[in-house]
Enzyme design. Sequence first.
Site, mmCIF file in Angstrom:
data_model
loop_
_atom_site.group_PDB
_atom_site.id
_atom_site.type_symbol
_atom_site.label_atom_id
_atom_site.label_comp_id
_atom_site.label_asym_id
_atom_site.label_seq_id
_atom_site.Cartn_x
_atom_site.Cartn_y
_atom_site.Cartn_z
ATOM 1 N N SER A 37 0.795 -1.231 0.000
ATOM 2 C CA SER A 37 0.000 0.000 0.000
ATOM 3 C C SER A 37 0.833 1.290 0.000
ATOM 4 O O SER A 37 0.477 2.244 -0.695
ATOM 5 C CB SER A 37 -0.980 -0.005 1.172
ATOM 6 O OG SER A 37 -1.965 -0.989 0.941
ATOM 7 N N THR A 50 -5.787 -3.745 7.316
ATOM 8 C CA THR A 50 -5.642 -5.038 6.652
ATOM 9 C C THR A 50 -5.698 -6.167 7.675
ATOM 10 O O THR A 50 -5.984 -5.929 8.853
ATOM 11 C CB THR A 50 -4.371 -5.051 5.761
ATOM 12 O OG1 THR A 50 -4.352 -6.267 5.024
ATOM 13 C CG2 THR A 50 -3.083 -4.923 6.556
ATOM 14 N N LYS A 61 -9.800 -6.291 10.068
ATOM 15 C CA LYS A 61 -10.904 -5.675 9.314
ATOM 16 C C LYS A 61 -12.255 -5.750 10.035
ATOM 17 O O LYS A 61 -13.187 -5.037 9.684
ATOM 18 C CB LYS A 61 -11.016 -6.307 7.925
ATOM 19 C CG LYS A 61 -9.851 -5.960 7.027
ATOM 20 C CD LYS A 61 -10.022 -6.508 5.629
ATOM 21 C CE LYS A 61 -8.771 -6.286 4.805
ATOM 22 N NZ LYS A 61 -8.949 -6.656 3.395
ATOM 23 N N ASP A 101 -12.358 -2.791 -0.861
ATOM 24 C CA ASP A 101 -11.876 -4.019 -1.514
ATOM 25 C C ASP A 101 -12.826 -4.441 -2.639
ATOM 26 O O ASP A 101 -12.393 -4.790 -3.732
ATOM 27 C CB ASP A 101 -11.783 -5.171 -0.500
ATOM 28 C CG ASP A 101 -10.618 -5.008 0.454
ATOM 29 O OD1 ASP A 101 -9.582 -4.443 0.050
ATOM 30 O OD2 ASP A 101 -10.743 -5.449 1.615
ATOM 31 N N ALA A 113 -15.439 -19.544 0.735
ATOM 32 C CA ALA A 113 -16.476 -18.977 1.602
ATOM 33 C C ALA A 113 -15.836 -18.360 2.845
ATOM 34 O O ALA A 113 -16.432 -18.321 3.904
ATOM 35 C CB ALA A 113 -17.488 -20.046 1.995
ATOM 36 N N GLY A 117 -13.498 -14.851 4.361
ATOM 37 C CA GLY A 117 -13.781 -13.422 4.403
ATOM 38 C C GLY A 117 -13.827 -12.791 3.013
ATOM 39 O O GLY A 117 -14.723 -12.004 2.699
ATOM 40 N N ALA A 118 -12.879 -13.146 2.161
ATOM 41 C CA ALA A 118 -12.816 -12.543 0.823
ATOM 42 C C ALA A 118 -14.019 -12.984 -0.019
ATOM 43 O O ALA A 118 -14.679 -12.163 -0.659
ATOM 44 C CB ALA A 118 -11.508 -12.942 0.140
ATOM 45 N N TYR A 148 -2.461 -12.330 -5.698
ATOM 46 C CA TYR A 148 -1.510 -11.694 -6.619
ATOM 47 C C TYR A 148 -0.063 -12.097 -6.315
ATOM 48 O O TYR A 148 0.848 -11.698 -7.018
ATOM 49 C CB TYR A 148 -1.650 -10.160 -6.611
ATOM 50 C CG TYR A 148 -1.452 -9.519 -5.271
ATOM 51 C CD1 TYR A 148 -2.536 -9.279 -4.431
ATOM 52 C CD2 TYR A 148 -0.185 -9.155 -4.836
ATOM 53 C CE1 TYR A 148 -2.362 -8.700 -3.193
ATOM 54 C CE2 TYR A 148 -0.007 -8.569 -3.600
ATOM 55 C CZ TYR A 148 -1.100 -8.349 -2.785
ATOM 56 O OH TYR A 148 -0.928 -7.775 -1.542
ATOM 57 N N GLY A 172 -4.835 -10.795 -8.794
ATOM 58 C CA GLY A 172 -5.525 -9.796 -7.974
ATOM 59 C C GLY A 172 -4.800 -8.464 -7.795
ATOM 60 O O GLY A 172 -5.247 -7.639 -6.996
HETATM 61 P P1 ATR Z 1 -9.697 -15.035 3.389
HETATM 62 O O1 ATR Z 1 -9.827 -14.002 4.451
HETATM 63 O O2 ATR Z 1 -8.505 -14.849 2.478
HETATM 64 O O3 ATR Z 1 -10.946 -15.264 2.648
HETATM 65 P P2 ATR Z 1 -10.223 -17.351 5.029
HETATM 66 O O4 ATR Z 1 -11.353 -16.592 5.612
HETATM 67 O O5 ATR Z 1 -9.287 -18.090 5.916
HETATM 68 O O6 ATR Z 1 -9.299 -16.388 4.169
HETATM 69 O O7 ATR Z 1 -10.833 -18.349 3.911
HETATM 70 C C1 ATR Z 1 -10.038 -19.287 3.261
HETATM 71 C C2 ATR Z 1 -10.854 -19.967 2.166
HETATM 72 O O8 ATR Z 1 -10.013 -20.891 1.475
HETATM 73 C C3 ATR Z 1 -12.023 -20.782 2.682
HETATM 74 O O9 ATR Z 1 -13.033 -20.802 1.698
HETATM 75 C C4 ATR Z 1 -11.402 -22.178 2.830
HETATM 76 O O10 ATR Z 1 -12.321 -23.263 2.784
HETATM 77 P P3 ATR Z 1 -13.076 -23.759 4.146
HETATM 78 O O11 ATR Z 1 -14.097 -22.683 4.438
HETATM 79 O O12 ATR Z 1 -13.727 -25.051 3.786
HETATM 80 O O13 ATR Z 1 -12.020 -23.856 5.197
HETATM 81 C C5 ATR Z 1 -10.545 -22.222 1.603
HETATM 82 N N1 ATR Z 1 -9.460 -23.190 1.737
HETATM 83 C C6 ATR Z 1 -8.322 -23.055 2.464
HETATM 84 N N2 ATR Z 1 -7.550 -24.165 2.333
HETATM 85 C C7 ATR Z 1 -8.237 -25.025 1.530
HETATM 86 C C8 ATR Z 1 -7.970 -26.326 1.000
HETATM 87 N N3 ATR Z 1 -6.848 -26.972 1.289
HETATM 88 N N4 ATR Z 1 -8.902 -26.890 0.191
HETATM 89 C C9 ATR Z 1 -10.052 -26.248 -0.117
HETATM 90 N N5 ATR Z 1 -10.353 -25.006 0.343
HETATM 91 C C10 ATR Z 1 -9.465 -24.403 1.150
#
Ligand code: ATR
Length: 291
Positions: free
Chosen positions: A21, A66, A70, A106, A131, A133-134, A228, A249
Site C-alpha cells: 500500500s 488489513t 478488518k 476491496d 467462503a 472473508g474474501a 496476486y 488480484g
Molecule cells: P480469506 O480471508 O482470504 O478469505 P479465510 O477466511 O481463511 O481467508 O478463507 C479461506 C478460504 O479458502 C475458505 O473458503 C477455505 O475453505 P473452508 O471454508 O472449507 O475452510 C478455503 N481453503 C483453504 N484451504 C483449503 C484447502 N486446502 N482446500 C479447499 N479449500 C481451502
Amino acid sequence: MIDGHTRVCGVIGNPVEHTMSPAIHNALADKLSHNLVYVPFHVETGEVAAAVKGAYALNVLGMNVTVPHKKEVMEGIVEIDALAEKIGAVNTLVRTEGGFKGYNTDMPGLYRAMCSENIRMEGEDVILLGAGGAARAVAFLCAEKNVAKVYMLNRSVEKVRMIAQEVREKTGKECIRPMALSDYPDLPDKKYLVIQATSVGLFPDEDRAVIEDEAFYKKIHTGFDLIYRPSNTKFMKLVKARGGKAYHGLKMLLYQGIIAYELWNNETVPEDLAGEVYEILKEKMGIKDEG
Ligand code: ATR
C-alpha cells in the site's frame, strides 16, 4: 519534502511489513503533488480501537486496515458505510466529525479492476470459489451488481449456506446457489466467469489450485484470482491451458487503494495515472509478462 503541512495516512495490520500500500499511495501523492505521506503501522490484536482513536487525535487523514483487523476495527469507528456494514469488513477509514467512518474499498476495487479488463458481472452466471472473508465480500458484490446466478462452491458447504442466507436477508437477492467444492461436475454445462477467492495457491503454496481437475477448466471463459502473490497462480495456469483468460488480484489491490485515496482527498484519480501506478506495482512485484 516533509514539512509542517504534511498530512499522514497509513495502514494498520499485523503483520504489515510486506504491504504494497505505501507504494500505491506515495506514488499517487507524488504524481498529484499532494503533501501527504503513507506509512505502515504494526498494531496488535486488542489494540485496534485504541490505535484508531489515537490516529484521529493525531489528525491522521485516513487509514487502511488489513488482516487480521478488518472486523475488530469496527469497534473504533463512529460510523459505517452501508456496503461495509453488509460485507462485515472495513478496510478504509475516512475522517468525519468526531471520529473515523469505515468503508470497504476491496469490493469496489475488485469491480473497478474487472471493469478495467472489460469483464462484466451484470446478468452473468458466476462461479465463486471459497467462503472465507474474501469470498463473503465477493458474494455481496455479486448480489449488488445483479449477477444472474452465483454458484458458490466451498470445501465446507455449511459456510456457503450461511453466506447465502445473509445475502438474501441483507440484499433481498436469491442469487447464491450453495454447493460443495467436490460437486463441481454437477455445474450446468456452459462457460462461466470464475472468481477464485480461496487461499489455495497463495505463496508459498504455489503449486496447488483449489480444483485441479482439467475438466472443470473447460467451463471457464474468464478466471479472476484474488491472489496476486504469485502473479501467475496454478488456477490461472489451468484456466489459460483450457483457452480461458486469466487475471491475478494485483489490479484489485491497486483500485482498492485508489478508491481509498479518492475518499481521503475528495478527488478522482484519472485512469492514465492508475495505469502508471500499476506499472510501479508490477515492477515492485517483479511482474514482466502478463501473458
Ligand atoms: P480469506 O480471508 O482470504 O478469505 P479465510 O477466511 O481463511 O481467508 O478463507 C479461506 C478460504 O479458502 C475458505 O473458503 C477455505 O475453505 P473452508 O471454508 O472449507 O475452510 C478455503 N481453503 C483453504 N484451504 C483449503 C484447502 N486446502 N482446500 C479447499 N479449500 C481451502
